[in-house]
Design a protein around this motif. Structure first.
Motif, PDB file in Angstrom:
ATOM      1  N   ILE A   1       8.191 -12.155   5.505  1.00  0.00           N
ATOM      2  CA  ILE A   1       6.591 -12.273   6.151  1.00  0.00           C
ATOM      3  C   ILE A   1       6.314 -13.694   5.648  1.00  0.00           C
ATOM      4  N   GLY A   2       5.388 -14.184   6.355  1.00  0.00           N
ATOM      5  CA  GLY A   2       4.964 -15.851   5.720  1.00  0.00           C
ATOM      6  C   GLY A   2       3.657 -15.119   4.477  1.00  0.00           C
ATOM      7  N   ALA A   3       3.369 -16.340   3.599  1.00  0.00           N
ATOM      8  CA  ALA A   3       1.991 -15.825   3.055  1.00  0.00           C
ATOM      9  C   ALA A   3       1.220 -15.788   3.872  1.00  0.00           C
ATOM     10  N   LEU A   4       0.048 -15.159   2.453  1.00  0.00           N
ATOM     11  CA  LEU A   4      -0.931 -14.553   2.962  1.00  0.00           C
ATOM     12  C   LEU A   4      -0.943 -14.455   4.435  1.00  0.00           C
ATOM     13  N   SER A   5      -0.432 -13.183   5.046  1.00  0.00           N
ATOM     14  CA  SER A   5      -0.289 -12.845   5.572  1.00  0.00           C
ATOM     15  C   SER A   5      -1.005 -11.648   5.455  1.00  0.00           C
ATOM     16  N   MET A   6      -1.045 -10.338   6.447  1.00  0.00           N
ATOM     17  CA  MET A   6      -2.214  -9.084   6.591  1.00  0.00           C
ATOM     18  C   MET A   6      -1.245  -8.347   7.347  1.00  0.00           C
ATOM     19  N   VAL A   7      -0.244  -7.971   7.067  1.00  0.00           N
ATOM     20  CA  VAL A   7       0.599  -6.658   7.819  1.00  0.00           C
ATOM     21  C   VAL A   7       0.330  -5.655   8.088  1.00  0.00           C
ATOM     22  N   THR A   8      -0.162  -5.253   9.655  1.00  0.00           N
ATOM     23  CA  THR A   8      -0.629  -3.766   9.976  1.00  0.00           C
ATOM     24  C   THR A   8      -0.219  -2.994  10.982  1.00  0.00           C
ATOM     25  N   ALA A   9       1.171  -3.523  10.904  1.00  0.00           N
ATOM     26  CA  ALA A   9       1.803  -2.549  12.063  1.00  0.00           C
ATOM     27  C   ALA A   9       3.824  -3.086  11.355  1.00  0.00           C
ATOM     28  N   ASP A  10       4.004  -2.250  11.842  1.00  0.00           N
ATOM     29  CA  ASP A  10       6.014  -2.221  11.415  1.00  0.00           C
ATOM     30  C   ASP A  10       6.355  -3.498  12.317  1.00  0.00           C
TER      31      ASP A  10
ATOM     32  N   GLY B   1      -0.487  -8.575   2.382  1.00  0.00           N
ATOM     33  CA  GLY B   1      -0.896  -7.391   1.642  1.00  0.00           C
ATOM     34  C   GLY B   1       0.024  -6.784   3.102  1.00  0.00           C
ATOM     35  N   ILE B   2       0.407  -4.796   2.227  1.00  0.00           N
ATOM     36  CA  ILE B   2       0.646  -4.109   3.313  1.00  0.00           C
ATOM     37  C   ILE B   2       0.520  -3.314   3.702  1.00  0.00           C
TER      38      ILE B   2
ATOM     39  N   ALA C   1       0.604  -1.447  -0.451  1.00  0.00           N
ATOM     40  CA  ALA C   1      -0.098   0.078   0.016  1.00  0.00           C
ATOM     41  C   ALA C   1       0.901   0.829   0.033  1.00  0.00           C
ATOM     42  N   GLY C   2       0.644   2.571  -0.107  1.00  0.00           N
ATOM     43  CA  GLY C   2       0.745   3.781   0.031  1.00  0.00           C
ATOM     44  C   GLY C   2       1.744   4.032   0.656  1.00  0.00           C
ATOM     45  N   HIS C   3       2.927   5.131   1.514  1.00  0.00           N
ATOM     46  CA  HIS C   3       3.860   5.153   2.014  1.00  0.00           C
ATOM     47  C   HIS C   3       5.041   3.992   2.624  1.00  0.00           C
ATOM     48  N   VAL C   4       4.349   2.573   2.207  1.00  0.00           N
ATOM     49  CA  VAL C   4       5.302   1.337   2.749  1.00  0.00           C
ATOM     50  C   VAL C   4       6.347   1.845   3.119  1.00  0.00           C
ATOM     51  N   VAL C   5       7.696   1.650   3.721  1.00  0.00           N
ATOM     52  CA  VAL C   5       8.293   1.615   3.288  1.00  0.00           C
ATOM     53  C   VAL C   5       9.480   0.432   3.821  1.00  0.00           C
ATOM     54  N   ILE C   6      10.163  -0.482   2.371  1.00  0.00           N
ATOM     55  CA  ILE C   6      10.341  -2.520   3.136  1.00  0.00           C
ATOM     56  C   ILE C   6      11.632  -1.466   3.066  1.00  0.00           C
ATOM     57  N   GLU C   7      12.540  -1.993   3.691  1.00  0.00           N
ATOM     58  CA  GLU C   7      14.129  -2.239   3.648  1.00  0.00           C
ATOM     59  C   GLU C   7      14.998  -3.193   3.287  1.00  0.00           C
TER      60      GLU C   7
END
Length: 269
Positions: A176-185, A163-164, A147-153
């Motif tokens: 990040i494992g498959a089928l994960s919804m990541v909502t925090a850092d 989904g991020i 999604a918008g504004h995400v930072v992936i190092e």
């Protein structure tokens, strides 16, 4: 075919490709059948557009990047606040952008630039939204949505169909494992998995593959346990770690925790 001199004479352009005036095509590029390249696009040396690729907007693609069929690179953001301001997409060198990938330009609210580093692999169907900042050696597996504004190092792997959430940061070396919804850092070097993305340890396999010293891995494991079980708040535990450790890797993790966060953190259960 474009303005004389803007297409390097060593570039190979299929007769059915449309190269708009103003586009810059570097040396030894290979533009395949039915590709479309917009007027503000800059392709570095050795870039390959396989076929049916659209590159538009104010977009730069670095040397030796390969873009596979039906990808759309540099279209405007999927953000209702976007009002046509001049924004950019900057993609680094030696990336592999597979079929049906979409990457959008930035917005005024996010610094005007979406940025992708070097040596990434973006598998089929991935989406990189406006103002995302993607590091080097990142792998997004099939149908990952950033999604918008995400930072992936650097050195992050995101499993398929994950989904991020917007504004999330993912620290260096995390997986990040498959089928994960990541909502925090996500902490650097962390292992995250599960439908609602729980922090489940360290990415030990990734650390070992990169040749990280056993002493640093041991220090990271101890730091993780401190963050999980220590006294005080999560931030308090991280601050204590910063005063006690000599490990560069632990200091990096602590620096990430102490940095600015719009989403909070996935914390050890």
């Amino acid at each position: 075919m474009g303005v004389q001199g803007r297409i390097d004479p060593t570039a190979k352009v299929h007769a059915s490709a449309i190269i708009d005036e103003g586009a810059t095509i570097g040396a030894n590029c290979d533009i395949g059948p039915l590709c479309t390249v917009g007027p503000d696009v800059k392709l570095g040396d050795g870039v390959v557009l396989k076929s049916h690729v659209v590159v538009t907007g104010d977009t730069e693609i670095g040397d030796e990047t390969i873009v596979f069929p039906f990808s759309v690179i540099g279209e405007i953001p999927q953000d209702l606040k976007f009002s046509g301001e001049d924004t950019k997409l900057v993609i680094g060198k030696r990336n592999r952008i597979r079929e049906h990938v979409t990457m959008n330009t930035g917005t005024a609210g996010g610094g005007y630039v979406t940025r992708v580093g070097d040596d990434g692999l973006f598998m089929a169907g991935c989406h990189v939204a406006h103002d995302a900042q993607i590091g080097d050696n990142v792998i997004l597996v099939n149908n990952v949505a950033v999604a918008g504004h995400v930072v992936i190092e650097d050195d992050v792997i995101v499993g398929g169909l994950s989904g991020i959430h917007q504004w999330v940061r993912i620290g260096r070396g995390a997986i990040i494992g498959a089928l994960s919804m990541v909502t925090a850092d996500v902490l650097p070097y962390a292992l995250v998995q599960g439908p609602r993305a729980e922090l489940d340890g360290l990415n030990l396999v990734g650390l070992k593959r990169r040749g990280v010293a056993r002493s640093d891995i041991t220090a990271l494991r101890a730091a993780f346990l401190t963050l999980k079980q220590g006294e005080g708040s999560f931030q308090d535990r991280a601050k204590r770690l910063s005063e006690e450790t000599d490990s560069t890797f632990v200091r990096e993790m602590v620096g990430f925790v102490m940095g600015e966060s719009d989403r909070g953190f996935l914390t050890p259960k």
